[in-house]
Design an enzyme around this catalytic site. Structure first.
Site, PDB file in Angstrom:
ATOM      1  N   HIS A 156      35.820  23.079  35.948  1.00 18.40           N
ATOM      2  CA  HIS A 156      36.255  22.228  37.061  1.00 18.40           C
ATOM      3  C   HIS A 156      35.054  21.525  37.694  1.00 18.40           C
ATOM      4  O   HIS A 156      34.213  22.168  38.305  1.00 18.40           O
ATOM      5  CB  HIS A 156      36.963  23.117  38.089  1.00 18.40           C
ATOM      6  CG  HIS A 156      37.464  22.399  39.291  1.00 18.40           C
ATOM      7  ND1 HIS A 156      36.884  22.535  40.525  1.00 18.40           N
ATOM      8  CD2 HIS A 156      38.493  21.539  39.449  1.00 18.40           C
ATOM      9  CE1 HIS A 156      37.543  21.808  41.398  1.00 18.40           C
ATOM     10  NE2 HIS A 156      38.526  21.189  40.780  1.00 18.40           N
ATOM     11  N   GLU A 161      35.879  18.882  32.997  1.00 17.16           N
ATOM     12  CA  GLU A 161      36.660  17.936  33.794  1.00 17.16           C
ATOM     13  C   GLU A 161      35.833  16.763  34.316  1.00 17.16           C
ATOM     14  O   GLU A 161      34.687  16.947  34.731  1.00 17.16           O
ATOM     15  CB  GLU A 161      37.285  18.652  35.004  1.00 17.16           C
ATOM     16  CG  GLU A 161      38.295  17.753  35.703  1.00 17.16           C
ATOM     17  CD  GLU A 161      38.641  18.175  37.114  1.00 17.16           C
ATOM     18  OE1 GLU A 161      37.820  18.826  37.785  1.00 17.16           O
ATOM     19  OE2 GLU A 161      39.728  17.819  37.573  1.00 17.16           O
ATOM     20  N   ASP A 182      36.599  13.869  37.232  1.00 15.72           N
ATOM     21  CA  ASP A 182      37.367  13.105  38.212  1.00 15.72           C
ATOM     22  C   ASP A 182      36.747  11.719  38.216  1.00 15.72           C
ATOM     23  O   ASP A 182      35.518  11.586  38.256  1.00 15.72           O
ATOM     24  CB  ASP A 182      37.237  13.719  39.613  1.00 15.72           C
ATOM     25  CG  ASP A 182      37.901  15.078  39.725  1.00 15.72           C
ATOM     26  OD1 ASP A 182      39.059  15.205  39.299  1.00 15.72           O
ATOM     27  OD2 ASP A 182      37.256  16.007  40.249  1.00 15.72           O
ATOM     28  N   HIS A 226      34.479  13.046  42.616  1.00 16.68           N
ATOM     29  CA  HIS A 226      35.767  13.589  43.024  1.00 16.68           C
ATOM     30  C   HIS A 226      36.473  12.747  44.075  1.00 16.68           C
ATOM     31  O   HIS A 226      37.696  12.583  44.038  1.00 16.68           O
ATOM     32  CB  HIS A 226      35.591  15.014  43.564  1.00 16.68           C
ATOM     33  CG  HIS A 226      36.881  15.616  44.021  1.00 16.68           C
ATOM     34  ND1 HIS A 226      37.329  15.527  45.324  1.00 16.68           N
ATOM     35  CD2 HIS A 226      37.850  16.284  43.336  1.00 16.68           C
ATOM     36  CE1 HIS A 226      38.508  16.128  45.425  1.00 16.68           C
ATOM     37  NE2 HIS A 226      38.844  16.597  44.231  1.00 16.68           N
ATOM     38  N   GLU A 253      40.680  13.008  35.249  1.00 20.69           N
ATOM     39  CA  GLU A 253      41.655  12.747  36.325  1.00 20.69           C
ATOM     40  C   GLU A 253      41.442  11.349  36.894  1.00 20.69           C
ATOM     41  O   GLU A 253      40.327  10.981  37.271  1.00 20.69           O
ATOM     42  CB  GLU A 253      41.529  13.784  37.445  1.00 20.69           C
ATOM     43  CG  GLU A 253      42.549  13.492  38.549  1.00 20.69           C
ATOM     44  CD  GLU A 253      42.543  14.473  39.704  1.00 20.69           C
ATOM     45  OE1 GLU A 253      41.876  15.526  39.621  1.00 20.69           O
ATOM     46  OE2 GLU A 253      43.218  14.173  40.708  1.00 20.69           O
TER      47      GLU A 253
END
Ligand code: G3P
Ligand code: CA
Length: 348
Positions: free
Chosen positions: A35, A62, A64, A77, A167
């Site tokens: 993450h 991950e 973002d 993020h 994401e």
């Protein structure tokens, strides 16, 4: 064939097959998703945190993603810069009237000049005080392209195949600012040769309309994950998160996505009077519809109430609930747990 020739032959076969076996890591199940990288140890979304996650054996790392003023996907993020960079020091007069510094107001060249740092709260205090020291280190905000180059380079030098888990942050906000973030990310994936790698890339979003757009209009073959937020967080989506957690809601999700990414506290609801975990039926409902379940976020230094160790949390989700993967700030601990508990999983 002499014995020596036979051994050489075996060694050659091994040399061919072993790297291939190691490179199938992205397809292992359940998966460990780093993450924001190994963000329990290094500032989130820095290339250092991503390299560390790779070394720790994360199956997926991950990203973002938000856009710069010149439309470049960067790995960050928030749509704002002040919580994880020194933007307020470097560009003190560039905040909007709400006091926030929006990444979309800065060119890539300007964002490259910022120092990335451990996340701070609105009082300027470290959100996780035991982690990497705040205001320390020479870290930068990477572009998505730079991060893919790092991961694919490490895959090559370490004979691995690590996945991307991207994401789209605040797609409606980006649209209001005149940018199509979904298209821009797919452009980068195509440039880097990742746009057809459905075993190696997940795309995730809180906004169901963006996922439908990706599936039905942009026609990506990559697996899509519908994130489920708490309504109180104010995520940039009009979706009804309570409905998504019902049988009817998950029927709808199965029409455009391949899985869900729920908050772990939508599955673990707390403890009953006897101290037993109270669980929702979200995992079973999703699995019954063929949806993968990748809950977030597993933090060894921020355990849910009533859970007294990180291993107990992993035991509950991996072994008792049978989730298909977890987002964690501590990919090393999740990897070790899975290695120590092979064959003990009972998927719902
Ligand atoms: O994307 C899964 C999880 O990361 C969602 O929460 O806020 O950390 O992006 P957030
Ligand atoms: Ca995320």
């Amino acid at each position: 064939m002499t014995r020596l020739q036979w051994l050489r032959h075996l060694a050659l076969i091994g040399a061919i097959l072993l790297p291939w076996a190691a490179m199938t890591a992205a397809a292992s199940s359940p998966i460990v998703i780093a993450h924001r990288g190994a963000s329990g140890y290094l500032p989130e979304h820095t290339l250092a945190a991503k390299a560390m996650a790779h070394a720790m054996g994360a199956d997926f790392i991950e990203q973002d993603v938000v856009l710069t003023r010149d439309g470049v996907p960067i790995v960050l993020h928030d749509i704002h810069l002040e919580s994880t960079t020194d933007v307020a020091l470097r560009f003190p007069d560039r905040a909007r009237p709400d006091g926030r510094y929006y990444a979309i107001d800065f060119t890539l060249a300007e964002i490259r000049s910022l120092r990335a740092q451990e996340r701070l709260d609105s009082d300027g205090q470290a959100v996780y005080p035991g982690r990497f020291p705040a205001h320390t280190g020479d870290f930068r905000v990477p572009t998505l392209a730079e991060e893919i180059d790092l991961i694919s380079g490490l895959d090559r030098s370490r004979q691995r195949r690590t996945g991307l888990y991207i994401e789209f942050k605040s797609p409606r906000f980006h649209r209001r600012e005149g940018h199509d973030i979904a298209q821009r990310v797919l452009d980068v994936l195509r440039e880097k040769g990742y746009d057809q790698r459905s075993e190696q890339v997940f795309l995730q979003c809180f906004d169901d309309e963006t996922l439908r757009y990706l599936r039905h209009e942009l026609k990506t073959p990559l697996p899509l994950i519908q994130l489920i937020a708490d309504p109180g967080w104010g995520e940039d989506s009009a979706v009804d998160y309570a409905f998504l957690q019902t049988a009817g809601g998950l029927d709808a999700v199965a029409g455009y996505a391949d899985g869900i990414g729920p908050w772990l506290e939508q599955i673990y609801l707390g403890q009953d009077a006897q101290g037993k975990p109270v669980l929702s039926n979200l995992v079973a409902l999703a699995h019954a519809r063929g949806l993968q379940v990748h809950p977030y976020t597993f933090r060894a230094d921020a355990l849910p109430a009533g859970i007294d160790s990180f291993d107990a949390l992993l035991q509950l989700f991996f072994l008792e609930l049978g989730v298909d993967g977890v987002f964690t700030d501590f990919p090393d601990l999740a990897r070790t747990f899975l290695q120590d508990h092979r064959q003990h999983r009972t998927p719902q």
